[in-house]
Write an enzyme that holds these catalytic residues in place. Structure first.
Site, mmCIF file in Angstrom:
data_model
loop_
_atom_site.group_PDB
_atom_site.id
_atom_site.type_symbol
_atom_site.label_atom_id
_atom_site.label_comp_id
_atom_site.label_asym_id
_atom_site.label_seq_id
_atom_site.Cartn_x
_atom_site.Cartn_y
_atom_site.Cartn_z
ATOM 1 N N ASP A 120 72.025 98.266 18.628
ATOM 2 C CA ASP A 120 72.697 98.681 17.488
ATOM 3 C C ASP A 120 72.767 97.596 16.379
ATOM 4 O O ASP A 120 72.896 96.624 16.922
ATOM 5 C CB ASP A 120 74.205 99.288 17.781
ATOM 6 C CG ASP A 120 74.239 100.657 18.402
ATOM 7 O OD1 ASP A 120 72.995 101.453 18.351
ATOM 8 O OD2 ASP A 120 75.093 101.071 18.932
ATOM 9 N N ASP A 134 70.118 106.725 15.809
ATOM 10 C CA ASP A 134 71.199 107.359 15.576
ATOM 11 C C ASP A 134 71.409 107.922 14.082
ATOM 12 O O ASP A 134 71.902 109.121 14.116
ATOM 13 C CB ASP A 134 72.506 106.371 15.818
ATOM 14 C CG ASP A 134 72.572 105.897 16.976
ATOM 15 O OD1 ASP A 134 72.147 106.448 18.127
ATOM 16 O OD2 ASP A 134 73.263 104.474 17.168
#
Length: 154
Positions: A120, A134
């Site tokens: 991330d 995402d």
């Protein structure tokens, strides 16, 4: 559902997944930490997530891999229920692209390194750290909801 009918959406989804994984690779290789793009709004900061969205099921990477694989297979079958070129169709392409992106990275990392963690790197306002996969999934779900509202009006 025929193989020919799902070739294009799967190809587009793979392109999204490749783009996602390439950007994740660049972030990792360059070890980008707390690079503020827009002050107090957008920061690029390398982190790792062992769970699914927003850290759910953290430290259960095998379980999240299996759940993600089941969802991915289900998504592929959904293409037989939507019209080619419709908003639903493109929302499923985005969701599938995000699923391929995160599932591919998690699977690779389960086998070779990093205990199945997913990279991330985007920190936007107050939203927990996320990645392009995402983002694709979130936009796809948003478009799917809009499509459902449009279908109910008809």
């Amino acid at each position: 559902m025929t193989l020919k009918s799902i070739q294009k959406p799967i190809f587009l989804s793979f392109l999204l997944a490749l783009f996602d994984n390439y950007i994740k690779y660049l972030i990792r290789v360059n070890n980008i930490q707390e690079n503020e793009v827009i002050q107090n709004i957008l920061t690029i900061d390398l982190t790792y997530n062992t769970g699914i969205a927003f850290g759910l099921l953290s430290d259960r990477t095998s379980a999240t891999f299996i759940i993600s694989l089941i969802v991915l297979i289900w998504l592929i079958f959904q293409f037989s229920k939507v019209n080619d070129g419709s908003l639903e169709h493109y929302s499923l392409v985005l969701i599938l692209g995000g699923a391929f992106g995160n599932l591919g990275e998690r699977g690779y990392n389960l086998i070779f390194s990093n205990n199945g963690k997913v990279t991330d790197f985007i920190e936007f306002l107050f939203i927990p750290s996320f990645n392009l996969a995402d983002f694709f999934i979130s936009i796809g779900i948003f478009l799917l909801i809009i499509s459902e509202f449009q279908n109910k009006k008809s």
